[in-house]
Design an enzyme around this catalytic site. Structure first.
Site, short mmCIF file in Angstrom:
data_model
loop_
_atom_site.label_atom_id
_atom_site.label_comp_id
_atom_site.label_asym_id
_atom_site.label_seq_id
_atom_site.Cartn_x
_atom_site.Cartn_y
_atom_site.Cartn_z
N HIS A 75 0.84 -1.21 0.00
CA HIS A 75 0.00 0.00 0.00
C HIS A 75 0.87 1.26 0.00
O HIS A 75 0.61 2.20 -0.76
CB HIS A 75 -0.93 -0.02 1.22
CG HIS A 75 -1.91 1.09 1.24
ND1 HIS A 75 -1.80 2.14 2.14
CD2 HIS A 75 -3.02 1.34 0.50
CE1 HIS A 75 -2.81 2.97 1.94
NE2 HIS A 75 -3.56 2.51 0.95
N ASP A 119 -6.11 1.64 -2.13
CA ASP A 119 -6.82 1.40 -0.87
C ASP A 119 -7.64 0.12 -0.93
O ASP A 119 -7.67 -0.65 0.04
CB ASP A 119 -7.73 2.59 -0.53
CG ASP A 119 -6.95 3.83 -0.12
OD1 ASP A 119 -5.72 3.76 0.02
OD2 ASP A 119 -7.59 4.88 0.07
#
Length: 145
Positions: A75, A119
């Site tokens: 991420h 996300d």
């Protein structure tokens, strides 16, 4: 101009200058939290991911401690790529929906699509990765080299 008005004006100007030095809050953090909750229905609270391993939370260094921590590193790397594209991932707001099959993105701009995908990928990764309580709130100076 009255001296009292001048003092008030000066105070406002000084406070505005001080406020400009305060970094903005990451606006999409709330959206990311909701994506995590949608992907992990009935699971642990999303704040449990804010201080996990070497990469979940602010910053990151060293080798991820487990699969969940690798999700956070991926991420972070995804956000880094978004920044290279000229996006501001922590400030980019996007549209998403929480359907019966989990969350999905529905956005218009390239930056919104990319950040939402970062996300969404992380939220789904969290959902399939085991959570090890021993890796919560670790001493990063010792374990993240």
């Amino acid at each position: 101009m009255y001296p009292a008005h001048l003092l008030v004006l000066l105070a406002v100007c000084v406070s505005l200058l001080g406020a400009s030095a305060i970094p903005p809050l990451p606006l999409n953090l709330v959206q990311f939290t909701y994506l995590i909750q949608c992907a992990n229905k009935g699971s642990r609270p999303s704040y449990h991911y804010a201080d996990y391993g070497c990469y979940c939370g602010a910053g990151g260094s060293g080798t991820p401690v487990d699969e969940l921590d690798r999700c956070c590193k991926v991420h972070d790397d995804c956000y880094g790529e978004a920044e290279k594209m000229g996006c501001y991932p922590k400030l980019t707001m996007y549209n998403y929906y929480c359907g019966t099959e989990g969350p999905y993105c529905n956005t218009k701009t390239d930056c919104q699509r990319y950040v939402c995908a970062c996300d969404l990928q992380a939220a789904k990764c969290f959902a399939r990765s085991p959570y090890n309580n021993k890796n919560y709130n670790i001493d990063t100076s010792k374990r993240c080299k």
